[in-house]
Write a protein that holds these residues in place. Structure first.
Motif, mmCIF file in Angstrom:
data_model
loop_
_atom_site.group_PDB
_atom_site.id
_atom_site.type_symbol
_atom_site.label_atom_id
_atom_site.label_comp_id
_atom_site.label_asym_id
_atom_site.label_seq_id
_atom_site.Cartn_x
_atom_site.Cartn_y
_atom_site.Cartn_z
ATOM 1 N N ASP A 1 104.264 21.316 -22.210
ATOM 2 C CA ASP A 1 105.343 19.935 -23.336
ATOM 3 C C ASP A 1 106.193 20.500 -22.152
ATOM 4 O O ASP A 1 107.494 20.147 -23.028
ATOM 5 C CB ASP A 1 105.518 20.402 -24.813
ATOM 6 C CG ASP A 1 105.434 20.853 -25.276
ATOM 7 O OD1 ASP A 1 104.836 21.990 -24.452
ATOM 8 O OD2 ASP A 1 105.629 21.063 -26.417
ATOM 9 N N THR B 1 103.153 15.626 -19.765
ATOM 10 C CA THR B 1 103.801 16.173 -20.695
ATOM 11 C C THR B 1 103.991 16.181 -22.527
ATOM 12 O O THR B 1 104.590 17.228 -22.995
ATOM 13 C CB THR B 1 105.560 15.375 -20.556
ATOM 14 O OG1 THR B 1 105.604 14.063 -20.083
ATOM 15 C CG2 THR B 1 106.036 15.888 -18.891
ATOM 16 N N SER B 2 103.254 15.790 -22.769
ATOM 17 C CA SER B 2 102.691 15.257 -24.611
ATOM 18 C C SER B 2 101.211 14.773 -24.226
ATOM 19 O O SER B 2 100.610 14.036 -23.503
ATOM 20 C CB SER B 2 103.578 14.566 -24.769
ATOM 21 O OG SER B 2 103.246 13.099 -24.291
ATOM 22 N N GLU C 1 100.449 12.498 -25.568
ATOM 23 C CA GLU C 1 100.448 10.603 -26.382
ATOM 24 C C GLU C 1 99.770 10.256 -24.529
ATOM 25 O O GLU C 1 99.841 10.862 -23.445
ATOM 26 C CB GLU C 1 102.271 9.986 -26.052
ATOM 27 C CG GLU C 1 102.072 8.571 -26.154
ATOM 28 C CD GLU C 1 103.292 8.604 -26.604
ATOM 29 O OE1 GLU C 1 104.092 7.330 -25.846
ATOM 30 O OE2 GLU C 1 104.245 9.347 -27.211
ATOM 31 N N ILE D 1 101.121 23.525 -25.714
ATOM 32 C CA ILE D 1 102.063 22.594 -26.743
ATOM 33 C C ILE D 1 102.925 23.683 -27.664
ATOM 34 O O ILE D 1 101.833 24.543 -27.964
ATOM 35 C CB ILE D 1 101.416 21.467 -26.933
ATOM 36 C CG1 ILE D 1 101.190 20.293 -26.105
ATOM 37 C CG2 ILE D 1 102.248 20.580 -28.058
ATOM 38 C CD1 ILE D 1 100.677 19.199 -26.501
ATOM 39 N N ILE E 1 97.441 15.322 -32.248
ATOM 40 C CA ILE E 1 96.694 15.811 -30.515
ATOM 41 C C ILE E 1 94.831 16.003 -31.034
ATOM 42 O O ILE E 1 94.568 16.129 -30.857
ATOM 43 C CB ILE E 1 97.162 16.675 -30.286
ATOM 44 C CG1 ILE E 1 96.739 17.373 -29.341
ATOM 45 C CG2 ILE E 1 97.792 18.319 -31.108
ATOM 46 C CD1 ILE E 1 97.242 18.166 -27.941
#
Length: 195
Positions: free
Chosen positions: A12, A36-37, A39, A57, A64
């Motif tokens: 992230d 970056t995540s 998701e 992260i 997660i």
């Protein structure tokens, strides 16, 4: 020539992610994607089929871990997680969700290769144990149904255990089936209905 280990990187912090990606490539790893995540992690793992997922992260959360649990269930993949967040309870939850290696204090260049090796070795060991357990469970289930079928044959035909076993073997050979398949059919037809 060996195929390089393929990695899906989840980080992230874009600056750190760029540095880690550069180091991974320089060390001979194949970087498939950089997220970056977490998701869409499930989709990305399905799409890229990495050898390992590296996650760094700042504050990993339950979402997660839920994603990792689904991945572990449907598409088992080694996961190395780096985090500043320690805590025995969270680490335990991470391991239950499928994290193979959990490193506290975040990701650094000198920790990447050992973390990958640890995660992949732990993953292989866990998968071997999982497969062994599944085989043992299958054998137990098979033994149970065969014993049940023998018991029903013994009661129905008034024969001994040896004769019941031989009857199952003969039926299996004559029908080109396994003893388990024949035993399941016998149990289905001879077992009295439950009231």
């Amino acid at each position: 020539m060996t195929t390089p280990i393929s990695i899906l990187l989840v980080d992230d912090q874009s600056e750190r992610a760029a540095m880690v990606a550069e180091q991974l490539i320089a060390a001979g790893y194949k970087l498939l994607a950089r997220l970056t995540s977490a998701e869409g992690l499930l989709f990305q793992v399905e799409k890229h089929r990495p050898d390992i997922v590296l996650i760094d992260i700042e504050s990993p959360d339950r979402d997660i871990l839920e994603s990792l649990a689904v991945i572990n269930q449907h598409n088992p993949t080694p996961v190395a997680m780096f985090s500043v967040r320690g805590g025995a309870e969270f680490i335990s939850s991470a391991v239950e969700a499928g994290v193979s290696a959990y490193m506290v204090d975040g990701l650094s260049a000198e920790r990447v290769a050992p973390a990958i090796e640890i995660a992949m070795a732990q993953f292989r060991s866990y998968q071997h144990l999982r497969q062994s357990l599944a085989r043992t469970q299958q054998q137990l289930d098979e033994r149970k149904v065969i014993e049940r079928a023998k018991g029903l044959l013994m009661a129905r035909k008034n024969i001994g255990e040896q004769a019941a076993h031989q009857t199952l073997r003969t039926l299996a050979m004559n029908s080109n089936s396994t003893m388990r398949q024949v035993a399941e059919q016998i149990v289905a037809h001879l077992q009295p209905p439950v009231k």
